[in-house]
Design an enzyme around this catalytic site. Structure first.
Site, short mmCIF file in Angstrom:
data_model
loop_
_atom_site.label_atom_id
_atom_site.label_comp_id
_atom_site.label_asym_id
_atom_site.label_seq_id
_atom_site.Cartn_x
_atom_site.Cartn_y
_atom_site.Cartn_z
N GLY A 17 0.82 -1.20 0.00
CA GLY A 17 0.00 0.00 0.00
C GLY A 17 0.86 1.25 0.00
N ASN A 54 4.54 -2.42 3.10
CA ASN A 54 4.39 -3.77 2.55
C ASN A 54 3.78 -4.67 3.62
OD1 ASN A 54 5.58 -3.29 0.02
ND2 ASN A 54 7.64 -3.55 0.87
N ASP A 61 -11.03 4.80 5.53
CA ASP A 61 -10.56 4.14 4.31
C ASP A 61 -11.20 2.76 4.16
OD1 ASP A 61 -9.20 3.97 1.94
OD2 ASP A 61 -7.32 3.30 2.82
#
Length: 580
Positions: free
Chosen positions: A260, A264, A379
């Site tokens: 992202g 990692n 998110d």
């Protein structure tokens, strides 16, 4: 008559005599002139006659002379280049020649009966050496110098061994004098260990040794070596993952789960705790990412304290450590993310209705826990939701963007664009409603296999919202910090689009935006062969999604009310009757 004839013959003989005398004098003069001026020769070409030369002939001659001159210049350049190549020597070569000449001279003094072939090169005169260099090609010279250097280095190694044994003082002095000679010519500092310092620039192999790496470097997993940071990181600061590496002397990397913006994520085996699998989130080597991750750790700790029995579907946090300068978060390992589940089991038509209800319930339970703690995830999307191997348990993960409810500022790019609520785009103060909106988009995607809103920009996203929900109210628009980017003074929407002919971006004012989408129709399209009871659940889902996607956040349904909705509370009734 006879007298006249005799006088005539006498005159004739005197005339012949005079001519002979003149010829003799001329021959004497030519001999004298030849002896005096034999070195002077006139090389001036005769002047051309006017009758034989024309203007065209002169031009042709001038051109031919130019061509000949160019050939002469070219030939001279190539010859000078060849000579310069043959005579080209570096300072180090000159130093080696001086050293080798000294050694040969000393050998000749100590060994007078040595073979003359061994000293022929160094004892020859400069003229002979120059003619040899000119006569031989460059390759031969280089080969000969390689052999000389090899012999010199072998002798220097022998002298160095003698020096270490303490048996040869003259060899040590000789080595020091050679080092001073090289230093004076090349301008470099040379230590006593010349055999290791001096390199052969004509060698076929690059046997260079660096002073900085003279000691063996050992890698310690607990300490990061600052000089070797680039070995662990790529250009963007991500940790370079190698399958099979051991992290923190305990966790063996088995696979890569994803990458992202912040980190990692790898799947690793715990070599100490029963060989169980864990997920390790390796944060990028960046100050901003490090500070953000500290906030994430604080939020994960708070969630773990509020949910010690692991009932509310947030991924478990086990701890953190530092590895090679990277902050690493130790998390619960699950099988796959929700986006992979949708692609595998519900592409273009959605997942099973029972699984949809179960996943929606679990997601809303996680949001209720976050609301209770005053945390906004900010998110939520299928990529940040994980399921176990049996596909019956769902958990919310990736709290890198999470914030406290009282610690947020309007920003138009919070949350991934397809799951971004309208208040974020307009700049209206937001709370937990942004997570409800994102959850609605995720539930719709699980039900249909398609993304709910697919705008290519924030402006296009607003247009997609209005296609489904109608125009924004003037009261809501006035609250927006970024309203002027999308609405004019009359609160009419300004659509940014490209002109079909010119390709330039233009702004189109829209006075009225009709509703063009029907959620129920789209849901039924995904469940074409639904039973009667399943169609009832689809109607309930449509009603729930309508309330979860209200444009005004004050009118949007809360997480608690979502859990009380019939679609979530009631399971699918057993029914074998299909819709007629």
């Amino acid at each position: 008559m006879a007298d006249s004839y005799s006088r005539h013959s006498q005159n004739k003989s005197t005339k012949y005599q005079k001519d002979a005398n003149m010829m003799k004098s001329k021959s004497r003069r030519s001999k004298y002139s030849d002896q005096k001026y034999h070195k002077v020769e006139s090389k001036t070409p005769p002047l051309p006659t006017r009758s034989t030369s024309t203007l065209e002939d002169l031009i042709k001659k001038r051109e031919s002379l130019k061509q000949e001159l160019k050939k002469i210049v070219k030939h001279s350049d190539t010859s000078t280049n060849k000579d310069s190549k043959k005579r080209r020597h570096s300072k180090e070569d000159y130093a080696y020649e001086i050293i080798s000449s000294k050694k040969s001279y000393k050998e000749n003094e100590t060994k007078p009966n040595t073979n003359s072939k061994r000293k022929s090169y160094h004892e020859s005169s400069p003229e002979v050496e120059h003619t040899q260099a000119d006569s031989e090609d460059e390759e031969t010279i280089i080969q000969r110098r390689r052999q000389m250097r090899k012999q010199l280095l072998e002798k220097l190694n022998v002298s160095q061994d003698n020096k270490n044994s303490g048996n040869s003082e003259p060899d040590t002095e000789e080595t020091c004098s050679e080092a001073q000679t090289i230093k004076s010519i090349t301008g470099n500092e040379v230590t006593h260990n010349i055999s290791k310092q001096v390199t052969d620039m004509f060698a076929e192999k690059d046997d260079f040794e660096s002073n900085a790496t003279s000691n063996n470097v050992t890698h310690n997993d607990n300490e990061s070596n600052l000089n070797l940071t680039d070995n662990w990181d790529d250009t963007d600061g991500y940790y370079v993952i190698r399958i099979g590496d051991v992290i923190n002397n305990r966790y063996t990397i088995k696979s890569i789960l994803g990458q992202g913006v912040f980190a990692n994520v790898v799947r690793a085996q715990d070599n100490e705790d029963g060989n169980d699998y864990v997920a390790i989130k390796i944060i990028r080597n960046n100050d901003l990412m490090f500070r953000t991750s500290l906030k994430e750790i604080a939020i994960l700790k708070e969630i773990r304290q509020a949910d010690p029995d692991n009932k509310y579907h947030c991924v478990q946090y086990f701890g953190h450590f530092t590895h090679k300068g990277h902050l690493c978060l130790l998390l619960e390992s699950l099988h796959m993310d929700l986006r992979s589940v949708i692609k595998k089991y519900g592409k273009h038509h959605g997942i099973n209705l029972k699984a949809l209800i179960s996943y929606s319930r679990q997601l809303l339970l996680a949001l209720r826990l976050l609301k209770k703690l005053g945390i906004i995830h900010a998110d939520i999307k299928p990529d940040n939701i994980l399921v176990n191997e049996k596909k019956n348990i769902l958990k919310l993960c990736d709290f890198g963007s999470a914030t406290k409810c009282d610690d947020n500022e309007p920003t138009p790019y919070l949350v991934s664009r397809f799951y971004r609520a309208p208040e974020i785009i307009l700049g209206v103060p937001y709370k937990h409603g942004v997570d409800v909106w994102s959850a609605a988009c995720t539930i719709f995607e699980m039900a249909t296999g398609k993304i709910m809103f697919t705008g290519s920009s924030n402006n296009k996203m607003l247009k997609c919202f209005m296609d489904l929900k109608g125009k924004f109210s003037s009261r809501l628009i006035k609250k927006g910090k970024f309203k002027d980017q999308h609405f004019n003074y009359n609160n009419n929407f300004l659509l940014h689009k490209k002109d079909e002919f010119t390709g330039r971006e233009k702004v189109v004012e829209m006075y009225n935006i009709p509703i063009t989408r029907d959620i129920l129709f789209e849901l039924k399209k995904s469940y074409k062969n639904a039973f009667v009871n399943e169609e009832k659940k689809l109607i309930q889902l449509k009603e729930l999604l309508d309330r979860m996607t209200m444009l005004d956040t004050s009118q949007r349904i809360s997480v608690t009310d979502c859990l009380k909705h019939p679609f979530i509370l009631e399971d699918v009734e057993k029914d074998t009757i299909k819709k007629q």
